[in-house]
Design a protein around this motif. Structure first.
Motif, PDB file in Angstrom:
ATOM      1  N   TYR A  14       0.836  -1.206   0.000  1.00 47.79           N
ATOM      2  CA  TYR A  14       0.000   0.000   0.000  1.00 47.79           C
ATOM      3  C   TYR A  14       0.869   1.254   0.000  1.00 47.79           C
ATOM      4  N   ARG A  15       1.908   1.246   0.806  1.00 53.49           N
ATOM      5  CA  ARG A  15       2.779   2.413   0.883  1.00 53.49           C
ATOM      6  C   ARG A  15       3.431   2.700  -0.475  1.00 53.49           C
ATOM      7  N   SER A  16       3.916   1.653  -1.152  1.00 48.47           N
ATOM      8  CA  SER A  16       4.578   1.884  -2.435  1.00 48.47           C
ATOM      9  C   SER A  16       3.584   2.321  -3.504  1.00 48.47           C
ATOM     10  N   VAL A  17       2.374   1.756  -3.487  1.00 43.02           N
ATOM     11  CA  VAL A  17       1.356   2.164  -4.454  1.00 43.02           C
ATOM     12  C   VAL A  17       0.955   3.616  -4.213  1.00 43.02           C
ATOM     13  N   CYS A  18       0.810   4.005  -2.944  1.00 44.30           N
ATOM     14  CA  CYS A  18       0.447   5.388  -2.625  1.00 44.30           C
ATOM     15  C   CYS A  18       1.523   6.381  -3.059  1.00 44.30           C
ATOM     16  N   SER A  19       2.755   5.917  -3.176  1.00 43.79           N
ATOM     17  CA  SER A  19       3.830   6.810  -3.616  1.00 43.79           C
ATOM     18  C   SER A  19       3.712   7.151  -5.096  1.00 43.79           C
ATOM     19  N   GLY A  20       2.923   6.355  -5.826  1.00 40.43           N
ATOM     20  CA  GLY A  20       2.773   6.570  -7.261  1.00 40.43           C
ATOM     21  C   GLY A  20       3.914   6.024  -8.089  1.00 40.43           C
ATOM     22  N   SER A  21       4.833   5.294  -7.447  1.00 40.44           N
ATOM     23  CA  SER A  21       6.036   4.847  -8.155  1.00 40.44           C
ATOM     24  C   SER A  21       5.903   3.472  -8.801  1.00 40.44           C
ATOM     25  N   THR A  22       4.838   2.739  -8.510  1.00 41.01           N
ATOM     26  CA  THR A  22       4.731   1.362  -9.007  1.00 41.01           C
ATOM     27  C   THR A  22       3.882   1.244 -10.264  1.00 41.01           C
ATOM     28  N   GLY A  23       3.076   2.266 -10.563  1.00 33.47           N
ATOM     29  CA  GLY A  23       2.201   2.208 -11.721  1.00 33.47           C
ATOM     30  C   GLY A  23       0.893   1.487 -11.481  1.00 33.47           C
ATOM     31  N   HIS A  24       0.675   0.970 -10.262  1.00 36.19           N
ATOM     32  CA  HIS A  24      -0.555   0.235  -9.975  1.00 36.19           C
ATOM     33  C   HIS A  24      -1.729   1.176  -9.705  1.00 36.19           C
ATOM     34  N   ALA A  25      -2.917   0.667  -9.969  1.00 34.51           N
ATOM     35  CA  ALA A  25      -4.147   1.331  -9.564  1.00 34.51           C
ATOM     36  C   ALA A  25      -4.731   0.592  -8.372  1.00 34.51           C
ATOM     37  N   GLU A  26      -5.330   1.333  -7.451  1.00 35.29           N
ATOM     38  CA  GLU A  26      -6.157   0.714  -6.427  1.00 35.29           C
ATOM     39  C   GLU A  26      -7.413   0.207  -7.137  1.00 35.29           C
ATOM     40  N   ALA A  27      -7.772  -1.046  -6.882  1.00 29.74           N
ATOM     41  CA  ALA A  27      -8.878  -1.642  -7.632  1.00 29.74           C
ATOM     42  C   ALA A  27      -9.646  -2.625  -6.768  1.00 29.74           C
ATOM     43  N   VAL A  28     -10.794  -3.032  -7.284  1.00 28.26           N
ATOM     44  CA  VAL A  28     -11.595  -4.076  -6.649  1.00 28.26           C
ATOM     45  C   VAL A  28     -11.751  -5.210  -7.645  1.00 28.26           C
ATOM     46  N   GLN A  29     -11.613  -6.447  -7.159  1.00 27.99           N
ATOM     47  CA  GLN A  29     -11.838  -7.615  -8.007  1.00 27.99           C
ATOM     48  C   GLN A  29     -13.075  -8.338  -7.496  1.00 27.99           C
ATOM     49  N   LEU A  30     -14.081  -8.383  -8.351  1.00 29.62           N
ATOM     50  CA  LEU A  30     -15.385  -8.952  -8.018  1.00 29.62           C
ATOM     51  C   LEU A  30     -15.477 -10.356  -8.584  1.00 29.62           C
ATOM     52  N   THR A  31     -15.972 -11.289  -7.783  1.00 36.05           N
ATOM     53  CA  THR A  31     -16.267 -12.641  -8.259  1.00 36.05           C
ATOM     54  C   THR A  31     -17.781 -12.775  -8.263  1.00 36.05           C
ATOM     55  N   PHE A  32     -18.346 -13.132  -9.415  1.00 37.74           N
ATOM     56  CA  PHE A  32     -19.799 -13.045  -9.559  1.00 37.74           C
ATOM     57  C   PHE A  32     -20.340 -14.180 -10.426  1.00 37.74           C
ATOM     58  N   ASP A  33     -21.638 -14.382 -10.307  1.00 42.77           N
ATOM     59  CA  ASP A  33     -22.365 -15.357 -11.122  1.00 42.77           C
ATOM     60  C   ASP A  33     -22.870 -14.646 -12.372  1.00 42.77           C
ATOM     61  N   PRO A  34     -22.315 -14.933 -13.544  1.00 44.54           N
ATOM     62  CA  PRO A  34     -22.703 -14.191 -14.741  1.00 44.54           C
ATOM     63  C   PRO A  34     -24.128 -14.489 -15.210  1.00 44.54           C
ATOM     64  N   ILE A  35     -24.732 -15.546 -14.673  1.00 47.18           N
ATOM     65  CA  ILE A  35     -26.112 -15.861 -15.048  1.00 47.18           C
ATOM     66  C   ILE A  35     -27.085 -14.923 -14.337  1.00 47.18           C
ATOM     67  N   THR A  36     -26.906 -14.756 -13.041  1.00 42.69           N
ATOM     68  CA  THR A  36     -27.817 -13.900 -12.275  1.00 42.69           C
ATOM     69  C   THR A  36     -27.360 -12.448 -12.204  1.00 42.69           C
ATOM     70  N   LEU A  37     -26.085 -12.219 -12.431  1.00 43.37           N
ATOM     71  CA  LEU A  37     -25.536 -10.868 -12.378  1.00 43.37           C
ATOM     72  C   LEU A  37     -24.695 -10.621 -13.619  1.00 43.37           C
ATOM     73  N   PRO A  38     -25.285 -10.077 -14.666  1.00 41.53           N
ATOM     74  CA  PRO A  38     -24.533  -9.844 -15.901  1.00 41.53           C
ATOM     75  C   PRO A  38     -23.375  -8.863 -15.691  1.00 41.53           C
TER      76      PRO A  38
END
Length: 202
Positions: free
Chosen positions: A77-101
């Motif tokens: 988190y500290r390195s990402v907050c520095s802006g030096s790693t190129g990463h974005a803060e993100a969320v990864q969702l796991t979902f049922d594509p049948i009930t939740l397109p």
């Protein structure tokens, strides 16, 4: 927190460690056929919280916060907050594509943050807060392009700067970030994270 609070103050109020944590495992086994969606929309605490609240009983199996889109391994988190790693803060969702397109997740994504501000969201500035859709298949890419075009034309006046990129390596954020706002009631939420009232996309 006031939307006008300077970004450097808001970052000082966001801790690098915490003693509180919740179980970060899904409530039950994730069935075969589940898919992943990876989205960046600014500070990941509020993004994760809003997606869980909106889709908890609608086919969402799990939501984790982490880092994607950078060029270093095992980012902190500290390195990402520095802006030096190129990463974005993100969320990864796991979902049922049948009930939740997947498109339902994308529409909500464009409602719950401001996709017109490059490398910032509310008072938070830096490439780690950029808007991005990280696709896991050709089908997701096609759907992301379609929803983005509609949202851009119908809602955001042609100003969307959201990146649409292949999902590269994902790194889970530290445990204390998972379900952060469930543990830390009243914790920091980016003021741009709110559901906007737009008409249905045609």
């Amino acid at each position: 927190m006031s939307p006008t609070m300077p970004a450097f103050i808001s970052r000082l109020l966001r801790p690098f460690t915490s003693s509180a944590s919740l179980s970060i495992t899904p409530a039950g086994p994730i069935p075969a056929g589940a898919q992943k969606a990876t989205l960046a929309a600014g500070c990941f605490w509020g993004v994760e919280h809003m997606f869980r609240k909106e889709f908890a009983d609608k086919g969402l199996y799990d939501a984790r916060v982490g880092y994607i889109g950078g060029d270093t391994t095992s980012p902190s988190y500290r390195s990402v907050c520095s802006g030096s790693t190129g990463h974005a803060e993100a969320v990864q969702l796991t979902f049922d594509p049948i009930t939740l397109p997947y498109t339902d997740l994308l529409v909500f994504f464009y409602r719950m943050h401001d996709p017109t501000t490059r490398d910032s969201q509310g008072p938070d500035t830096g490439s780690q807060y950029r808007s991005g859709i990280f696709v896991h298949s050709a089908e997701q890419k096609e759907q992301a392009d379609q929803v983005t075009e509609k949202a851009n034309n119908q809602w955001w006046g042609g100003k969307v700067v959201t990146q649409i990129l292949p999902a590269g390596e994902w790194w889970d954020a530290e445990d204390y970030h998972q379900r952060y706002l469930d543990v830390n009631k009243g914790g920091y939420e980016c003021p741009s994270h709110k559901e906007r009232e737009f008409p249905d996309l045609q």
